[in-house]
Scaffold this active site. Structure first.
Site, short mmCIF file in Angstrom:
data_model
loop_
_atom_site.label_atom_id
_atom_site.label_comp_id
_atom_site.label_asym_id
_atom_site.label_seq_id
_atom_site.Cartn_x
_atom_site.Cartn_y
_atom_site.Cartn_z
N LYS A 191 38.98 -34.91 9.91
CA LYS A 191 38.53 -35.87 10.93
C LYS A 191 39.15 -37.26 10.80
O LYS A 191 39.01 -38.08 11.71
CB LYS A 191 37.00 -35.98 10.92
CG LYS A 191 36.26 -34.70 11.23
CD LYS A 191 36.57 -34.07 12.57
CE LYS A 191 36.42 -34.95 13.75
NZ LYS A 191 36.25 -34.19 15.01
N SER A 194 33.11 -24.63 6.25
CA SER A 194 33.85 -24.38 7.50
C SER A 194 35.23 -23.80 7.20
O SER A 194 35.76 -23.02 7.99
CB SER A 194 33.95 -25.66 8.34
OG SER A 194 34.85 -26.59 7.78
N1 PMP Z 1 34.93 -28.59 9.58
C1 PMP Z 1 34.23 -29.66 9.20
C2 PMP Z 1 33.69 -29.70 7.80
C3 PMP Z 1 34.00 -30.72 10.09
O1 PMP Z 1 33.28 -31.80 9.71
C4 PMP Z 1 34.51 -30.63 11.41
C5 PMP Z 1 34.27 -31.73 12.39
N2 PMP Z 1 32.94 -31.98 12.71
C6 PMP Z 1 35.23 -29.48 11.78
C7 PMP Z 1 35.42 -28.48 10.83
C8 PMP Z 1 35.69 -29.24 13.19
O2 PMP Z 1 36.71 -30.08 13.66
P1 PMP Z 1 36.78 -30.47 15.20
O3 PMP Z 1 35.77 -31.54 15.43
O4 PMP Z 1 38.18 -30.97 15.37
O5 PMP Z 1 36.50 -29.27 16.03
#
Ligand code: PMP
Length: 331
Positions: free
Chosen positions: A43, A278
């Site tokens: 991010k 994630s």
């Molecule tokens: N993984 C994590 C740990 C995140 O904090 C985020 C963003 N909230 C994402 C994935 C997803 O990224 P994006 O907002 O670009 O979809």
């Protein structure tokens, strides 16, 4: 960005070959190691572009305030960027997010407003609350107030077209067959999908969706429906954001937490890489996509942040036991 070394260190992250996932599929599965960013996650890219675009458009100046609703990582990225531009930062965060992320935000000087985790349809949702706070503050603040609005501000997606996609293309010498990741705002998936398909329209794009998110059913059946739930943070959504709207998706997979956690636990043991949940959802999707595409393909995914950000949760035996999730033998 000028000559600022901290801001210049955002992006240009390493691309790491994930040994086990690659061996399992006879493909090369690579992870873009976004935990190398100064704020420790993918991010930072969106945070940098959103703030710089607002400064350029004279929405905010030195001494002004940025307000954002975030699961934590965008807030941490904004804290890094705001410090360099001498901006104040107010963060609205759901109480459910990890203590590690909340403490980091406070240590980096952000003002934290913790709210109950309620769906987007509820007026007290953290995103809506951050918008209201920004509007109120904007009435009196002469230096400008920026609601970063990462979900629907498409500067987020642009940051990934211009940096993440470009880097993946160069790091693979253009020999990338597919890209897959999960969605929080959709900025990463949309930006990388647009950037890579602009280079070669045959590159396949996948969505790795956690349980409890509605995007898998949206891609598969054109219906925003969800089932189950997930302990992952920062991903999964019940609505189509302005960023996700732009994503060019060919395949979608639904991933259980169990599967994602087993992958990240194996990575700690075998490759000494400690990742957040994630990233596990992303790698599980990459394995499924690799199996579908067949051997010999080069597939890239995102290693969004470090597992240290979730030490009290997914690397904590008590938490895993309570949630009936797998516990690695080394924990
Ligand atoms: N993984 C994590 C740990 C995140 O904090 C985020 C963003 N909230 C994402 C994935 C997803 O990224 P994006 O907002 O670009 O979809």
């Amino acid at each position: 960005m000028g000559n600022n070394l901290i801001l210049q260190s955002i992006g240009n992250t390493p691309l790491i070959r994930l040994k086990q996932a690659s061996e399992l599929t006879n493909c090369n599965i690579y992870g873009k190691a976004e935990y190398f960013n100064p704020g420790g996650s993918v991010k930072d890219r969106a945070a940098l572009f959103i703030v710089e675009s607002a400064i350029k458009n004279k929405q905010i100046e030195n001494g002004g305030t940025v307000v954002e609703g975030t699961a934590g990582n965008t807030g941490i990225g904004l804290a890094v960027v705001c410090k360099e531009y001498n901006l104040n930062l107010k963060i609205v965060i759901p109480k459910t997010q990890s203590i590690e992320k909340k403490n980091t935000l406070k240590e980096l000087g952000a003002e934290l407003i913790e709210v109950d985790a309620v769906p987007y349809s509820d007026p007290n949702n953290y995103i809506k609350k951050s918008k209201k706070i920004a509007e109120e503050l904007g009435k009196t603040n002469k230096k400008g107030v920026l609601w970063a609005n990462q979900f629907d501000n498409i500067v987020n997606c642009e940051s990934h077209i211009k940096t993440t996609a470009e880097e993946i293309w160069n790091q693979t010498s253009g020999k990338v067959d597919a890209f897959i990741c999960s969605v929080g705002t959709g900025g990463t998936l949309a930006g990388v999908s647009i950037g890579l398909k602009n280079k070669n329209k045959n590159i396949k794009i996948g969505l790795s969706d956690p349980m409890g998110s509605s995007l898998y059913s949206y891609i598969k059946f054109n219906k925003l429906e969800s089932k189950g739930n997930s302990i992952t943070e920062g991903i999964g959504t019940s609505r189509i954001t302005k960023n996700f709207e732009k994503a060019l998706v060919d395949q979608a997979y639904h991933i259980e937490d169990k599967e994602a956690l087993n992958i990240i636990f194996d990575l700690v043991k075998n490759q000494k890489i400690i990742l957040g949940g994630s990233s596990g959802i992303n790698i599980a999707g990459a394995i499924k996509l690799a199996k579908k595409l067949g051997p010999g393909k080069n597939i890239v995914t995102i290693l969004c942040d470090s597992g240290l950000r979730y030490a009290s949760k997914i690397y904590n035996k008590k938490f895993l036991k309570e949630k009936k999730l797998p516990i690695p033998e080394w924990l």
